[in-house]
Each structure stands twice: as structure tokens, then as C-alpha cells.
Motif scaffolding. Sequence first.
Motif, PDB file in Angstrom:
ATOM      1  N   THR A 171       0.833  -1.211   0.000  1.00  0.00           N
ATOM      2  CA  THR A 171       0.000   0.000   0.000  1.00  0.00           C
ATOM      3  C   THR A 171       0.860   1.251   0.000  1.00  0.00           C
ATOM      4  OG1 THR A 171      -0.055   0.064   2.420  1.00  0.00           O
ATOM      5  CG2 THR A 171      -1.796  -1.192   1.315  1.00  0.00           C
ATOM      6  N   GLN A 172       2.170   1.060   0.148  1.00  0.00           N
ATOM      7  CA  GLN A 172       3.119   2.171   0.187  1.00  0.00           C
ATOM      8  C   GLN A 172       4.498   1.633  -0.182  1.00  0.00           C
ATOM      9  OE1 GLN A 172       3.236   3.496   4.294  1.00  0.00           O
ATOM     10  NE2 GLN A 172       3.323   1.419   5.091  1.00  0.00           N
ATOM     11  N   THR A 173       5.425   2.524  -0.532  1.00  0.00           N
ATOM     12  CA  THR A 173       6.782   2.039  -0.838  1.00  0.00           C
ATOM     13  C   THR A 173       7.641   1.935   0.424  1.00  0.00           C
ATOM     14  OG1 THR A 173       7.226   4.331  -1.512  1.00  0.00           O
ATOM     15  CG2 THR A 173       6.991   2.694  -3.273  1.00  0.00           C
ATOM     16  N   SER A 174       7.065   2.296   1.571  1.00  0.00           N
ATOM     17  CA  SER A 174       7.842   2.254   2.822  1.00  0.00           C
ATOM     18  C   SER A 174       8.439   0.884   3.162  1.00  0.00           C
ATOM     19  CB  SER A 174       6.994   2.792   3.979  1.00  0.00           C
ATOM     20  OG  SER A 174       6.685   4.146   3.759  1.00  0.00           O
ATOM     21  N   PRO A 175       7.814  -0.268   2.786  1.00  0.00           N
ATOM     22  CA  PRO A 175       8.507  -1.539   3.054  1.00  0.00           C
ATOM     23  C   PRO A 175       9.905  -1.588   2.440  1.00  0.00           C
ATOM     24  CG  PRO A 175       6.527  -1.867   1.667  1.00  0.00           C
ATOM     25  CD  PRO A 175       6.456  -0.504   2.280  1.00  0.00           C
ATOM     26  N   MET A 176      10.185  -0.756   1.443  1.00  0.00           N
ATOM     27  CA  MET A 176      11.531  -0.718   0.862  1.00  0.00           C
ATOM     28  C   MET A 176      12.562  -0.192   1.866  1.00  0.00           C
ATOM     29  SD  MET A 176      11.433  -2.202  -1.898  1.00  0.00           S
ATOM     30  CE  MET A 176      13.113  -1.844  -2.414  1.00  0.00           C
ATOM     31  N   GLN A 177      12.094   0.586   2.856  1.00  0.00           N
ATOM     32  CA  GLN A 177      12.997   1.009   3.941  1.00  0.00           C
ATOM     33  C   GLN A 177      13.519  -0.230   4.661  1.00  0.00           C
ATOM     34  OE1 GLN A 177      11.494   3.873   6.789  1.00  0.00           O
ATOM     35  NE2 GLN A 177      10.169   4.857   5.268  1.00  0.00           N
ATOM     36  N   ILE A 178      12.576  -1.136   4.987  1.00  0.00           N
ATOM     37  CA  ILE A 178      12.958  -2.345   5.734  1.00  0.00           C
ATOM     38  C   ILE A 178      13.890  -3.226   4.895  1.00  0.00           C
ATOM     39  CG2 ILE A 178      12.079  -4.372   6.977  1.00  0.00           C
ATOM     40  CD1 ILE A 178      11.124  -1.699   8.163  1.00  0.00           C
ATOM     41  N   TYR A 197      -0.700   0.086  -4.160  1.00  0.00           N
ATOM     42  CA  TYR A 197      -2.110  -0.265  -4.437  1.00  0.00           C
ATOM     43  C   TYR A 197      -2.984  -0.024  -3.210  1.00  0.00           C
ATOM     44  CZ  TYR A 197       0.244  -2.720  -8.237  1.00  0.00           C
ATOM     45  OH  TYR A 197       1.025  -3.026  -9.320  1.00  0.00           O
ATOM     46  N   ARG A 198      -4.108   0.620  -3.430  1.00  0.00           N
ATOM     47  CA  ARG A 198      -5.083   0.794  -2.354  1.00  0.00           C
ATOM     48  C   ARG A 198      -6.489   0.655  -2.920  1.00  0.00           C
ATOM     49  NH1 ARG A 198      -2.320   5.974   0.856  1.00  0.00           N
ATOM     50  NH2 ARG A 198      -0.283   4.958   1.016  1.00  0.00           N
ATOM     51  N   LYS A 199      -7.417   0.176  -2.074  1.00  0.00           N
ATOM     52  CA  LYS A 199      -8.792  -0.013  -2.543  1.00  0.00           C
ATOM     53  C   LYS A 199      -9.510   1.323  -2.615  1.00  0.00           C
ATOM     54  CE  LYS A 199      -9.900  -4.786  -1.307  1.00  0.00           C
ATOM     55  NZ  LYS A 199     -10.598  -5.631  -0.310  1.00  0.00           N
ATOM     56  N   PHE A 254       5.997   4.888  11.679  1.00  0.00           N
ATOM     57  CA  PHE A 254       7.384   4.464  11.464  1.00  0.00           C
ATOM     58  C   PHE A 254       8.396   5.608  11.465  1.00  0.00           C
ATOM     59  CE2 PHE A 254       6.463   5.593   7.063  1.00  0.00           C
ATOM     60  CZ  PHE A 254       5.119   5.237   6.944  1.00  0.00           C
ATOM     61  N   THR A 255       7.925   6.828  11.730  1.00  0.00           N
ATOM     62  CA  THR A 255       8.874   7.941  11.887  1.00  0.00           C
ATOM     63  C   THR A 255       8.536   8.709  13.162  1.00  0.00           C
ATOM     64  OG1 THR A 255       7.464   9.222  10.381  1.00  0.00           O
ATOM     65  CG2 THR A 255       9.504   8.336   9.462  1.00  0.00           C
ATOM     66  N   GLU A 256       9.566   9.266  13.773  1.00  0.00           N
ATOM     67  CA  GLU A 256       9.363  10.059  14.984  1.00  0.00           C
ATOM     68  C   GLU A 256      10.522  11.021  15.152  1.00  0.00           C
ATOM     69  OE1 GLU A 256       6.716  10.304  16.843  1.00  0.00           O
ATOM     70  OE2 GLU A 256       7.726  11.812  18.056  1.00  0.00           O
ATOM     71  N   GLY A 286       5.131  13.032   2.778  1.00  0.00           N
ATOM     72  CA  GLY A 286       5.222  12.728   4.196  1.00  0.00           C
ATOM     73  C   GLY A 286       6.653  12.324   4.502  1.00  0.00           C
ATOM     74  N   ALA A 287       7.133  12.657   5.698  1.00  0.00           N
ATOM     75  CA  ALA A 287       8.525  12.355   6.020  1.00  0.00           C
ATOM     76  C   ALA A 287       8.717  12.284   7.537  1.00  0.00           C
ATOM     77  CB  ALA A 287       9.441  13.416   5.419  1.00  0.00           C
ATOM     78  N   GLY A 288       9.943  12.019   7.925  1.00  0.00           N
ATOM     79  CA  GLY A 288      10.242  12.014   9.351  1.00  0.00           C
ATOM     80  C   GLY A 288      11.553  11.298   9.636  1.00  0.00           C
ATOM     81  N   MET A 289      11.905  11.274  10.932  1.00  0.00           N
ATOM     82  CA  MET A 289      13.105  10.541  11.362  1.00  0.00           C
ATOM     83  C   MET A 289      12.705   9.088  11.600  1.00  0.00           C
ATOM     84  SD  MET A 289      15.306  12.877  11.201  1.00  0.00           S
ATOM     85  CE  MET A 289      16.749  12.026  11.846  1.00  0.00           C
ATOM     86  N   TRP A 308      16.578   9.452   8.206  1.00  0.00           N
ATOM     87  CA  TRP A 308      15.291  10.054   7.836  1.00  0.00           C
ATOM     88  C   TRP A 308      14.720   9.346   6.621  1.00  0.00           C
ATOM     89  CZ3 TRP A 308      15.549  11.797   2.915  1.00  0.00           C
ATOM     90  CH2 TRP A 308      16.727  12.362   2.430  1.00  0.00           C
ATOM     91  N   ALA A 309      13.434   9.524   6.438  1.00  0.00           N
ATOM     92  CA  ALA A 309      12.775   8.899   5.282  1.00  0.00           C
ATOM     93  C   ALA A 309      11.661   9.823   4.801  1.00  0.00           C
ATOM     94  CB  ALA A 309      12.209   7.541   5.656  1.00  0.00           C
ATOM     95  N   PHE A 310      11.342   9.666   3.540  1.00  0.00           N
ATOM     96  CA  PHE A 310      10.179  10.400   3.023  1.00  0.00           C
ATOM     97  C   PHE A 310       9.454   9.520   2.023  1.00  0.00           C
ATOM     98  CE2 PHE A 310      13.323  11.366  -0.264  1.00  0.00           C
ATOM     99  CZ  PHE A 310      12.594  11.192  -1.431  1.00  0.00           C
ATOM    100  N   GLY A 311       8.193   9.843   1.754  1.00  0.00           N
ATOM    101  CA  GLY A 311       7.453   9.159   0.698  1.00  0.00           C
ATOM    102  C   GLY A 311       6.605  10.176  -0.032  1.00  0.00           C
TER     103      GLY A 311
HETATM  104  N1  PHE Z   1       4.431   5.868   3.386  1.00  0.00           N
HETATM  105  C1  PHE Z   1       3.816   7.105   3.773  1.00  0.00           C
HETATM  106  C2  PHE Z   1       2.479   7.277   2.998  1.00  0.00           C
HETATM  107  O1  PHE Z   1       2.201   6.483   2.111  1.00  0.00           O
HETATM  108  C3  PHE Z   1       4.699   8.293   3.504  1.00  0.00           C
HETATM  109  C4  PHE Z   1       5.939   8.312   4.304  1.00  0.00           C
HETATM  110  C5  PHE Z   1       7.099   7.707   3.862  1.00  0.00           C
HETATM  111  C6  PHE Z   1       5.986   8.954   5.531  1.00  0.00           C
HETATM  112  C7  PHE Z   1       8.268   7.760   4.621  1.00  0.00           C
HETATM  113  C8  PHE Z   1       7.141   9.016   6.307  1.00  0.00           C
HETATM  114  C9  PHE Z   1       8.288   8.407   5.815  1.00  0.00           C
HETATM  115  O2  PHE Z   1       1.717   8.159   3.282  1.00  0.00           O
END
Ligand code: PHE
Length: 341
Positions: A171-178, A197-199, A254-256, A286-289, A308-311
Motif C-alpha cells: 500500500t506504500q513504498t515504505s517496506p523498501m525502507q525495511i 495499491y489501495r482499494k 514508522f517515523t518520529e 510525508g517524512a520524518g526521522m 530520515w525517510a520520506f514518501g
Molecule cells: N508511506 C507514507 C504514505 O504512504 C509516507 C511516508 C514515507 C511517511 C516515509 C514518512 C516516511 O503516506
Amino acid sequence: MKEAMQRLREASIQAILASESPDALENLRVKFLGKKGELTAILRQMGKLSAEERPIMGQLANQLRSDIEAAIDKRRGELSEALLERKLEQEALDVTLPGEKPHLGHKHPMYNVLDQIKEIFIGMGFEIVDGPEVELADYNFTKLNIEEGHPSREWTDTFYFTEDSRVLLRTQTSPMQIHAMEAKELPIRMIAPGRVYRKDEVDATHSPMFHQIEGMVIDKGVTMADLKATLNLVVEKIYGEGTVTRFRPHHFPFTEPSCEMDIQCHKCGGKGCPTCKGEGWIEVLGAGMVHPKVLAGCGIDPDVYSGWAFGMGLERLAMGEYKITDLRLIFENDVRFLEQF
Ligand code: PHE
């Protein structure tokens, strides 16, 4: 008899000169010189001649035959030459003609924007990585500190493959962080663009499939200042120098701390207009530490390393850049639309 031969000579030469094809010539040859032809008919009369006249007439007849044959050969030569001439004319190739240009397509406008973003991050030493779209809930949620029962895990929002909610379309590319933290040596600087993908029902701003770009840096001593400086630089490269950004507090598991970044509307300069829906600001990412729990879960000591990460959504970026007002246009692949870019 002599007159008959003279008439034949005149008539045959005239007919031969007037003939227009090899077939017509052959017909004339048969007509004048054939076994049942006109010359033969004349020669049949030889019997009536006197002994003195016979050889003279015979000689004249032979001469006439060879003259007619020569005329036929000559005409045949002329005709075939003319034919060749005509053929050469018809098949002439004008090498100075401009030729037909092949109709070349071009990259999809959204991928132009993606290329531009990749260039910018490559220039800053980032690596571009790719990962699975069919993902484990573990990577899409659990390891990102999104616990069981969290609303984003709902079946109404996520495409699951299995009854036990174990396998899904990310549902997001954030699993690529892991994946990056588990697989790569530190430090890490990466971006991971791809489909998610999201419904969602299809409308002017929603699609069940869209693209995100994940970005992440993990190193010693990385702070929120690095995040802001890097994203400001990227935004200036995309939207021009002096583009104003603002970072609003937000929440991601997953960010703080977490934040959302807005850019001041490039159309109205912040006054409010239809492009920014009167807000003066446009939300871009969206982003964060990276949360210490997430780091620790991937075997990285949060007391030594930080990151840090962003999406960000790629479609929205492309729509802003090319002033596209309906998301559906990006996916429909109507050439009348695509050819405008
Ligand atoms: N994955 C989050 C979203 O789909 C965006 C995000 C990515 C936020 C990385 C913080 C860090 O909304």
C-alpha cells in the motif's frame, strides 16, 4: 511480278515502322515472310516466268526477304530500347526527396518527472532500488511499527491475497525502507520508486494503483536538519530556486518525529488560487526521522545510527508540473493526451 514485289516492299516496310510491339512485329513477319505469307504467294508465280527471268526474279525475291528481315530486326531493337527507356523513367529514384519520417513516440510524462527526480538524487550520491509489489504484511505494516488492528490494515483499504492477511499488494513504498536496512551495508542513501495499491474508487484524484517514491538515509549523526536541507534542495531543483517549503507536524507510525512538507503554490505565490484550492500551499510528501523501534527491528542500533525517510506521490508531482487536472488521464494512455508533452 517485279511490281508486286515493289508493292510488298513498300507495304511491309511501312507496316514494320508503324508497329508498336514485339508481338505485332512477329505477326507481320508471318504475314509477309511466312509459309502462307505474301512473299511466298508471289514466288508461286515463278513457274510462269521465262528461264532468263527466273534467276533475276529469284535474286530480287531473296533481296526483298533479307531487307524485310533486316527492317524487322531494326524495329525490334528500337522497340526494346524504348521499352527500357520507359522502364528506367518509371523506376527512377529521386534521392533528394525528403522521405517519410517515422512517427516516434516518447516517454510518458510521468516518467519524465521520475527521471528528473532520479537524476537529482543520483547527483547527491543516492542509490536507486527496486522491490516487490506483492509484499508480506510484515514488511508493509508490522516492521514499520504499524500494529495489528491499525486502521490502515483494514481489508476495506488493502488488497490481500490470503485469508490470514499475510500477503498483500503493497500500500506504500515504505517496506523498501525495511528491505534496504535488512540487506544493505551502512550508511544507506536510497530512493525506491514504484507502484502501490489501495482499494480506492477511481476519480479525478484517486486510483487503486499509483506511484510513490520512497527515500531514506541512515548514517551516524543524521538529523531532521539533513532531512529539511535535502528536501529543500530537491524542491528547488524541481520548482526553481527560492521555492518556499513548510514542514507541518504529522503522524506516521514508522517515523518520529513525523511531518508533512508543503510547497508554497508556484502559481499564486501563496495568495490562494484554484491550483492550490485557495490554500496557498500544496502538500507534496510525508517524512520524518526513522523510528528507533524500526531501526532496532532491522538490527541497527538506534543509539549509534539515525536516519530520515520520506514518501511522495509521483502522479501528483507530474500533475503539478504539467498542469494535468485529472489523474485518470495519466493512466488511460490516450495518445491525444500523451502527444501534448
Ligand atoms: N508511506 C507514507 C504514505 O504512504 C509516507 C511516508 C514515507 C511517511 C516515509 C514518512 C516516511 O503516506
